[in-house]
Design an enzyme around this catalytic site. Structure first.
Site, PDB file in Angstrom:
ATOM      1  N   TYR A   1       0.970  -1.289   0.055  1.00 34.81           N
ATOM      2  CA  TYR A   1      -0.018  -0.083   0.058  1.00 34.81           C
ATOM      3  C   TYR A   1       1.008   1.353   0.160  1.00 34.81           C
ATOM      4  O   TYR A   1       2.202   1.123   0.093  1.00 34.81           O
ATOM      5  CB  TYR A   1      -1.076  -0.196   1.186  1.00 34.81           C
ATOM      6  CG  TYR A   1      -1.976  -1.189   1.121  1.00 34.81           C
ATOM      7  CD1 TYR A   1      -2.651  -1.578   0.047  1.00 34.81           C
ATOM      8  CD2 TYR A   1      -1.985  -2.123   2.281  1.00 34.81           C
ATOM      9  CE1 TYR A   1      -3.351  -2.500  -0.143  1.00 34.81           C
ATOM     10  CE2 TYR A   1      -2.744  -3.111   2.182  1.00 34.81           C
ATOM     11  CZ  TYR A   1      -3.430  -3.496   0.980  1.00 34.81           C
ATOM     12  OH  TYR A   1      -4.486  -4.324   0.824  1.00 34.81           O
TER      13      TYR A   1
ATOM     14  N   ALA B   1      -5.348 -12.676  13.720  1.00 30.92           N
ATOM     15  CA  ALA B   1      -6.435 -12.435  13.002  1.00 30.92           C
ATOM     16  C   ALA B   1      -7.064 -13.666  13.042  1.00 30.92           C
ATOM     17  O   ALA B   1      -8.106 -13.915  13.503  1.00 30.92           O
ATOM     18  CB  ALA B   1      -5.914 -11.963  11.647  1.00 30.92           C
ATOM     19  N   ARG B   2      -6.545 -14.936  12.271  1.00 29.30           N
ATOM     20  CA  ARG B   2      -7.308 -16.096  12.029  1.00 29.30           C
ATOM     21  C   ARG B   2      -7.635 -16.873  13.345  1.00 29.30           C
ATOM     22  O   ARG B   2      -8.583 -17.319  13.709  1.00 29.30           O
ATOM     23  CB  ARG B   2      -6.334 -16.962  11.297  1.00 29.30           C
ATOM     24  CG  ARG B   2      -6.251 -16.285   9.511  1.00 29.30           C
ATOM     25  CD  ARG B   2      -5.218 -17.240   8.985  1.00 29.30           C
ATOM     26  NE  ARG B   2      -3.584 -17.023   9.227  1.00 29.30           N
ATOM     27  CZ  ARG B   2      -3.038 -17.519   8.684  1.00 29.30           C
ATOM     28  NH1 ARG B   2      -2.766 -18.628   7.803  1.00 29.30           N
ATOM     29  NH2 ARG B   2      -1.525 -17.327   9.116  1.00 29.30           N
TER      30      ARG B   2
ATOM     31  N   CYS C   1     -11.217 -17.993   5.518  1.00 26.68           N
ATOM     32  CA  CYS C   1     -11.448 -16.730   6.052  1.00 26.68           C
ATOM     33  C   CYS C   1     -10.853 -15.464   4.961  1.00 26.68           C
ATOM     34  O   CYS C   1     -11.596 -14.762   4.766  1.00 26.68           O
ATOM     35  CB  CYS C   1     -10.785 -16.440   7.307  1.00 26.68           C
ATOM     36  SG  CYS C   1      -9.038 -16.611   7.329  1.00 26.68           S
TER      37      CYS C   1
END
Length: 687
Positions: free
Chosen positions: A180, A324-325, A354
């Site tokens: 990004y 996260a997961r 996910c």
């Protein structure tokens, strides 16, 4: 049970700038498919993590300006004051459970196409970051940022940070990772500027420094300011001033952020599947950061073991255990450790379904946790379920993923449940699949449910018990659930995916045959038009077993759909390492006389491969003969009120679909159809 004292370090509070996390469990920012268009779903999803004991719960990525538009991927926005209330719904929910709320402010730069807003994308030097979303390539390239664009970026970050503070967030991010915009400034391949923002590493870091400074100014000391940064590529680059450019970047910024959130550079390495990466795989890249800063550091690594977590803390790798997961698979992971119930943790299996849900543009799904994303719209909870609505008894035929999930939650509701499994052990398809290369962790689907079911006196499992329709009618159960799975077919398909006939004869095999121990003779051709993991993993398995293997697929890549789960690069590497010959864009049209005939997908040009065993991995059909046999019988006379199919016996799919199907049946049994909730979310009106 009381908490194990060796896990006490995980529950120490951590100061992050002007705020304090109640413990070291940090649910890092991650996309979940629930954006401003689904504010209630998003708030309930994040609130459940806070309820489960996470000290910090963060949002997904949040665009700071219309020039950062990631459509069709689901991203959130904080473009103007009209967006504030939508995010405040989340912060209020998270705060109500005693956790801090973090927001990941984001500008995609050259990795986005701005398909929705139709504004020109921007990057430091007009170069695209196409590798970020390879399956969403476009044909527009970004413009090179000028001085006006740089000032606008800083202004946009500051404005978004002020709105984040108004929305109630406690931690506000600058995101310099994953290709990004701020990250693009850090690498010379994408930053070819000759002004004060290009050239030397101190110059390339300048925009990140300024973004941190404007964020600090905007939040006015009321919120912590976090820097999320990718270090994999920088760690691999030599530096004249430090052991690597990663070391130099961290030293240059050092104590400017209140928190360092450190990660890898691409989704396949940052969120690698368990098939190719173990727990804690980030450590060799990020282990130096704490040595260079006095500020707390959070990182991830698919942490599911509390011993691994404590080790990271005690060895000075991390201050906060990011997830996260694992926080999706079990939102109550921290609470279970705190209560001495670590054996109850529903561990992430690293299948990355996910992540595929984000690529699909839908709310997050999880193989282990079927309630995820359904907290608000269906009213499901990962730890609680409503009591039985009747004294009915239930027979579940089949103890694969769907049957086990169904039986567990029916049992927790209080129903008397009987499970009949034809095989000598439970697990269904996973009995074989977990023996294939890299898939051992998927056994957690079975083992967690096995352990939970063993505690329920009202659930009885009978192994080695293949029931007929007549036997089911004699058992006297009120409801019958058919969870008998599916079977692979020897069906070949044409380019238009119209059935082109069955292959019969010696040497034609399916995954079911291999699971049953069928003899395989080299050379072997694995023909895969299923496109998920099975074809690739079987080819690797056979090659590592000493066979000469060719892999053939009509798709352009091996295991083509695994681009959605971050596996595709590693699948190709694994096949190459195993010596598997790869033939893409090709169909098998004939097999006989020791060879297969291949036709080019686009030209129909034919080639032949030597082949003694052909393994067809393509079509599956439901094993529904028992259901069909029962459908023609007098069920009422046997006291049976319903017969339903679940999982692959209803519609063959991935394990995630089977588990969800089983759970939905358990949630909805005996429910009044009028009471079944499926609430439709919608954006909040502007204040």
């Amino acid at each position: 049970m009381p908490r194990n004292p060796r896990y006490d370090p995980l529950f120490e509070p951590v100061r992050i700038g002007p705020v304090t996390a109640r413990n070291r469990f940090y649910a890092v920012p991650h996309a979940a498919g629930m954006t401003n268009s689904m504010p209630h779903m998003r708030a309930a999803f994040r609130e459940t993590k806070a309820e489960g004991g996470w000290g910090v719960v963060c949002s997904g990525y949040v665009s700071i300006d219309p020039a950062s538009d990631d459509a069709p991927l689901p991203y959130a926005t904080l473009w103007d004051d009209a967006d504030i209330r939508s995010h405040a719904l989340m912060t209020e929910a998270v705060h109500a459970q005693g956790a801090l709320a973090g927001i990941e402010l984001w500008h995609g730069g050259g990795s986005v196409m701005n398909r929705l807003t139709r504004l020109p994308a921007m990057s430091p030097s007009g170069i695209s970051w196409m590798a970020t979303h390879v399956n969403f390539m476009g044909n527009q390239r970004p413009c090179a940022m000028d001085a006006h664009d740089l000032r606008a970026l800083l202004s946009q970050q500051g404005a978004a940070a002020r709105r984040a503070r108004q929305a109630g967030f406690d931690i506000v991010y600058v995101y310099a990772g994953m290709g990004y915009l701020p990250y693009e400034f850090l690498l010379p391949e994408w930053n070819r500027r000759s002004d004060a923002y290009g050239g030397s590493l101190p110059n390339r870091v300048r925009i990140v420094r300024e973004l941190l400074e404007v964020t600090h100014e905007a939040v006015g000391g009321k919120c912590a300011v976090a820097l999320r940064i990718s270090l994999e590529e920088l760690r691999a680059r030599p530096s004249e001033a430090a052991p690597s450019e990663a070391h130099e970047v961290v030293a240059l910024l050092k104590d400017l952020p209140d928190l360092w959130d450190v990660k890898m550079d691409s989704s396949p390495t940052d969120c690698p599947p368990s098939r190719f990466a173990p727990e804690g795989s980030h450590e060799p890249v990020i282990d130096f950061v704490k040595k260079l800063t006095s500020k707390p550091v959070v990182g991830v690594g698919r942490f599911t073991s509390p011993d691994t977590m404590v080790s990271q803390i005690r060895r000075g790798v991390l201050d906060l255990i990011g997830a996260a997961r694992p926080s999706i698979a079990d939102p109550f992971l921290p609470r279970k450790i705190d209560e001495g119930r670590e054996q109850d943790i529903r561990e992430c299996i690293g299948c990355n379904l996910c992540i595929s849900s984000w690529h699909d543009g839908v709310p997050v799904r999880c193989t282990q946790n079927p309630t995820i994303g359904e907290e608000w719209r269906r009213g499901w909870h990962p730890e609680r379920i409503g009591a039985a609505a009747s004294a009915a008894s239930v027979l579940v035929v089949g103890a694969g993923p769907a049957g086990l999930e169904c039986a567990l939650w029916l049992g927790r509701r209080g129903y008397e449940v009987t499970v009949a499994e034809a095989a000598d052990d439970i697990g269904g398809r996973l009995r074989f699949e977990t023996r294939l290369p890299g898939l051992a962790a998927w056994g957690r689907v079975v083992e967690w449910r096995r352990g939970q079911l063993e505690r329920l006196a009202n659930v009885n499992i009978y192994r080695g018990n293949r029931l007929s329709a007549d036997e089911i009618l004699e058992l006297g159960c009120t409801h019958v659930v058919i969870a008998t799975g599916s079977r692979w077919a020897r069906l070949l398909y044409s380019p238009l995916e119209v059935p082109a006939g069955d292959l019969e004869g010696s040497g034609v095999l399916t995954p079911d045959d291999l699971a049953a121990g069928a003899s395989v003779i080299s050379p072997v051709v694995v023909y895969d038009f299923d496109n998920y993991y099975m074809g690739g993993v079987l080819a690797e398995h056979l090659a590592r077993g000493g066979h000469s293997v060719s892999y053939v697929t009509p798709a352009g890549h091996a295991s083509a759909w695994t681009i959605m789960t971050n596996e595709q690069p590693q699948v190709h590497r694994a096949l190459a390492a195993a010596g598997v010959a790869l033939h893409t864009l090709a169909r098998v049209t004939a097999f006989g006389a020791g060879a297969v005939t291949l036709a080019s997908q686009f030209t129909n040009a034919e080639t032949r491969l030597e082949c003694r065993s052909l393994v067809v991995v393509g079509t599956r059909f439901a094993n529904d003969s028992l259901y069909a046999a029962l459908s023609g019988r007098d069920l009422a006379a046997a006291g049976i009120r319903s017969v339903r199919r679940i999982g692959d016996a209803l519609a063959p799919g991935a394990i995630v679909h089977a588990v969800y199907s089983g759970h939905r049946y358990a949630e909805e049994l005996d429910a009044d159809p009028e009471s079944l909730v499926f609430r439709r979310d919608a954006p909040l009106p502007a204040a």
